[in-house]
Enzyme design. Structure first.
Site, PDB file in Angstrom:
ATOM      1  N   LYS A 107       3.120   4.704  -7.026  1.00  0.00           N
ATOM      2  CA  LYS A 107       4.499   4.288  -7.310  1.00  0.00           C
ATOM      3  C   LYS A 107       5.340   4.616  -6.104  1.00  0.00           C
ATOM      4  O   LYS A 107       4.999   5.508  -5.311  1.00  0.00           O
ATOM      5  CB  LYS A 107       5.037   5.056  -8.520  1.00  0.00           C
ATOM      6  CG  LYS A 107       6.146   4.337  -9.233  1.00  0.00           C
ATOM      7  CD  LYS A 107       5.564   3.246 -10.102  1.00  0.00           C
ATOM      8  CE  LYS A 107       6.555   2.574 -10.984  1.00  0.00           C
ATOM      9  NZ  LYS A 107       5.871   1.873 -12.083  1.00  0.00           N
TER      10      LYS A 107
HETATM   11  N1  GLU Z   1       6.053  -1.700 -11.977  1.00  0.00           N
HETATM   12  C1  GLU Z   1       5.180  -2.280 -12.947  1.00  0.00           C
HETATM   13  C2  GLU Z   1       4.555  -1.212 -13.827  1.00  0.00           C
HETATM   14  O1  GLU Z   1       5.109  -0.162 -14.014  1.00  0.00           O
HETATM   15  C3  GLU Z   1       4.192  -3.238 -12.314  1.00  0.00           C
HETATM   16  C4  GLU Z   1       3.238  -2.623 -11.351  1.00  0.00           C
HETATM   17  C5  GLU Z   1       2.381  -3.653 -10.627  1.00  0.00           C
HETATM   18  O2  GLU Z   1       2.442  -4.814 -10.964  1.00  0.00           O
HETATM   19  O3  GLU Z   1       1.655  -3.230  -9.720  1.00  0.00           O
HETATM   20  O4  GLU Z   1       3.528  -1.403 -14.428  1.00  0.00           O
END
Ligand code: GLU
Length: 417
Positions: A107
């Site tokens: 993240k």
């Molecule tokens: N931010 C989204 C999540 O928390 C998508 C992450 C992604 O598509 O890599 O799952």
């Protein structure tokens, strides 16, 4: 490793410790999974439109790489900090493993007030942040995606910045891009579509005994609005929705298609049909069958869990229910669809986008949606079956599956050197 400690990170660790004990997880593997593998803190200086310079704090955290490159969104928000990003990275690891995607979790984020920034400032922020974390990302290393207050345009800037450094177009470095630069059909709606799909499956299992179940959705960004759209299409009566400015409530059901165009025009749900506005916290306590928290983390805590009346809580957001609140809701018999399952549709279609990018072969929207439905349905059934067989709640079952898959990979790969 106290650098990571904050409420959200400790909650994520607590959830891991709980399932580690239930699963008799190898202590060495457990210890390795309690912390991220790598974390980077960067200063992101940008020139504001008024000529002044401002420095923001940016982060990228990679939790685990046992199953493949790391994957996870980038958020621009004023509450972003190292502990929160680390917790979100850990949840991404379990989410990807639960859905059988060949990724570990990551993240990223920048602590800023995106609502107060111009498009040009956002572009400079995205590009400079990308430059600062450049050594960490890449289609075989770590693949960012949208999250809170980032979108397709942000991903296009990240892809362009990265590609300029490499010297040729590298669409596979991020997902959630516009279709015109290698994005996938169906990605924009994937998270909300997936949330609504899991709610449908939960309704089939639970048989609430009502023909028209009711729902309240907290948050009307990409996830909340699309969830409301598909719940409505599935015959659920959506009676309340909210955004940062507050919520609206109509016991007879909101006209969701009209609300979606109203929000597209005005940028808020407030004022729709001249309904009185209500506070976000009151929306959570409405007497509805389904509650979808699709905004921030830690919104259902030990202080309001007792007052939640919904029978199904589908976590559109990551970490909206604290461990203390989780226990209270379990005791009340609430069927919680944990975020690592409910909101996994986004990363599932991100995976499809990445696969399409690296093989330069693109699928139709129907193909994407069909595969999404298959993967979400399979994961839901697996979680449900484990929860029944082991007599545990859905979150524990989902974590047991996700953590178990990562642990087996770690066991097989061994500890280097
Ligand atoms: N931010 C989204 C999540 O928390 C998508 C992450 C992604 O598509 O890599 O799952």
């Amino acid at each position: 490793m106290q650098e990571f400690y904050n409420e959200t990170f400790l909650n994520a660790q607590k959830q891991l410790d709980h399932v580690a004990q239930l699963m008799n997880l190898d202590t060495g593997i457990h210890e390795r999974l309690r912390y991220p593998r790598k974390a980077l803190i960067v200063s992101v200086p940008i020139r504001l439109d008024n000529g002044q310079t401002r420095v923001y704090s940016g982060y990228r955290v990679q939790h685990d790489q046992s199953l493949g490159p790391t994957k996870g969104g980038i958020r621009f928000h004023h509450e972003v900090n190292l502990g929160e990003v680390a917790a979100l990275a850990m949840w991404m690891t379990w989410k990807c493993a639960l859905l059988n995607l060949p990724y570990g979790g990551a993240k990223g984020g920048v602590c800023c007030f995106p609502e107060e920034m111009s498009v040009a400032e956002m572009e400079r922020l995205a590009r400079r942040y990308t430059t600062e974390i450049l050594s960490m990302i890449g289609p075989e290393k770590d693949i960012p995606a949208p999250d809170m207050y980032t979108n397709e345009q942000t991903m296009a800037w990240i892809m362009d910045t990265y590609s300029n450094f490499i010297g040729y177009a590298v669409p596979g470095v991020v997902t959630g891009k516009p279709v015109a630069v290698g994005g996938s059909l169906g990605r924009r709606e994937a998270t909300g579509r997936g949330v609504a799909h899991t709610v449908k499956m939960a309704l089939e299992k639970l048989k609430l005994g009502t023909d028209v179940p009711t729902a309240a959705v907290q948050g009307f960004g990409n996830v909340g609005s699309i969830t409301a759209k598909y719940l409505d299409l599935q015959g659920v009566k959506v009676v309340a929705v909210s955004d940062v400015q507050g919520g609206i409530y109509n016991p007879n059901g909101l006209d969701i298609p009209r609300l979606l165009s109203y929000v597209a025009d005005r940028g808020t749900v407030i004022g729709f049909d001249e309904l009185d506005s209500m506070e976000n916290k009151d929306l959570l306590e409405l007497d509805v069958d389904i509650l979808v928290p699709a905004a921030l983390a830690n919104v259902i805590t030990e202080h309001n869990a007792e007052k939640i009346k919904a029978k199904i809580v589908a976590e559109g957001a990551n970490g909206p229910v604290t461990p203390e609140a989780d226990e209270i809701l379990q005791k009340k018999g609430v069927f919680i669809i944990p975020g690592i399952l409910a909101n996994a549709g986004g990363v599932v279609v991100s995976y499809f986008e990445w696969v399409q990018d690296i093989q330069h072969l693109f699928w139709s929207e129907d193909q994407v949606n069909e595969k999404l439905g298959y993967l979400m349905g399979r994961a839901f059934e697996e979680v449900y079956n484990i929860s029944q067989a082991k007599k545990v709640d859905n979150r524990t079952a989902a974590m047991m599956l996700g953590v178990g898959r990562v642990a087996s990979a770690k066991m097989l790969r061994g500890l280097y050197p």
